[in-house]
Design a protein around this motif. Structure first.
Motif, PDB file in Angstrom:
ATOM      1  N   ASN A  89       0.909  -1.307  -0.157  1.00 52.20           N
ATOM      2  CA  ASN A  89       0.113   0.216   0.017  1.00 52.20           C
ATOM      3  C   ASN A  89       0.769   1.335  -0.072  1.00 52.20           C
ATOM      4  O   ASN A  89       0.383   2.245  -0.244  1.00 52.20           O
ATOM      5  CB  ASN A  89      -0.887   0.261   1.067  1.00 52.20           C
ATOM      6  CG  ASN A  89      -1.871  -1.061   1.085  1.00 52.20           C
ATOM      7  OD1 ASN A  89      -2.534  -1.446  -0.002  1.00 52.20           O
ATOM      8  ND2 ASN A  89      -2.178  -1.858   2.194  1.00 52.20           N
TER       9      ASN A  89
ATOM     10  N   LYS B 221      -7.903  -7.293  -4.353  1.00 52.66           N
ATOM     11  CA  LYS B 221      -9.122  -7.654  -4.738  1.00 52.66           C
ATOM     12  C   LYS B 221      -9.061  -8.887  -5.842  1.00 52.66           C
ATOM     13  O   LYS B 221      -9.943  -9.916  -5.905  1.00 52.66           O
ATOM     14  CB  LYS B 221      -9.976  -6.400  -5.420  1.00 52.66           C
ATOM     15  CG  LYS B 221     -11.161  -6.700  -5.774  1.00 52.66           C
ATOM     16  CD  LYS B 221     -12.149  -5.471  -6.437  1.00 52.66           C
ATOM     17  CE  LYS B 221     -13.712  -5.892  -6.625  1.00 52.66           C
ATOM     18  NZ  LYS B 221     -14.219  -4.512  -7.272  1.00 52.66           N
TER      19      LYS B 221
ATOM     20  N   ASP C 131      -4.616  -2.025  -4.627  1.00 52.21           N
ATOM     21  CA  ASP C 131      -5.926  -2.451  -4.270  1.00 52.21           C
ATOM     22  C   ASP C 131      -6.626  -3.224  -5.327  1.00 52.21           C
ATOM     23  O   ASP C 131      -7.421  -4.466  -5.016  1.00 52.21           O
ATOM     24  CB  ASP C 131      -6.905  -1.167  -4.072  1.00 52.21           C
ATOM     25  CG  ASP C 131      -6.774  -0.408  -5.348  1.00 52.21           C
ATOM     26  OD1 ASP C 131      -6.022  -0.247  -6.201  1.00 52.21           O
ATOM     27  OD2 ASP C 131      -8.075   0.381  -5.694  1.00 52.21           O
TER      28      ASP C 131
END
Length: 163
Positions: free
Chosen positions: A127, A152, A148
């Protein structure tokens, strides 16, 4: 980031991402077959900070196979890996088990498109970057993807896995 399709490169990883409609960029480089430090080779060949290139490790946690994705510049702390997986103990899986479960050769294990489903944990340091590099499913092929989107698409969770 748009998909770069200079060559029609297809692996189970790219197929999985394409099926999900996930945006990524492909980066190919010449792999030296004598080099077994795959992640560092990638960082050097692509001119990318090692902390931004992530390696994919298959582990066994209380008998269950799982995948951890950590920066090539770090080593996994297996107590943290076990905690992230809700296990008492975690260790690196044997090479043959890693290849059989993932469907990839070592140095080409991707977080996507595994032969057998496994839980996936990505180090939280992903991140820190707008995009990270992970294996595209073979040696000499990396995918650049937003953290992200990585989480996912892989169905992964994020945790502190290194020191």
């Amino acid at each position: 980031m748009a998909k770069k399709k200079a060559k029609a490169v297809t692996t189970p990883a790219t197929q999985a991402l394409d099926a999900l409609g996930v945006s990524y960029s492909l980066h190919e480089y010449t792999h030296d077959p004598r080099n077994t430090d795959f992640g560092r080779e990638c960082a050097e060949q692509l001119g990318v900070d090692e902390a931004r290139v992530f390696k994919t490790l298959v582990v066994q946690a209380d008998g269950e196979f799982a995948v951890v994705v950590i920066p090539v510049s770090n080593k996994a702390v297996f107590k943290k890996v076990a905690a992230a997986l809700g296990a008492k103990k975690a260790d690196l899986a044997a090479s043959a088990d890693a290849e059989r479960r993932s469907g990839y050769v070592l140095g080409g294990v991707s977080p996507f498109g595994h032969r057998q489903p496994m839980r996936i944990v990505v180090d939280e340091s992903a991140n820190d970057w707008p995009t990270v590099f992970v294996s595209g499913g073979r040696r000499g092929l990396d995918l650049e993807i937003a953290p992200d989107a990585l989480l996912k698409a892989a169905g992964a969770v994020s945790a502190s896995l290194t020191s």
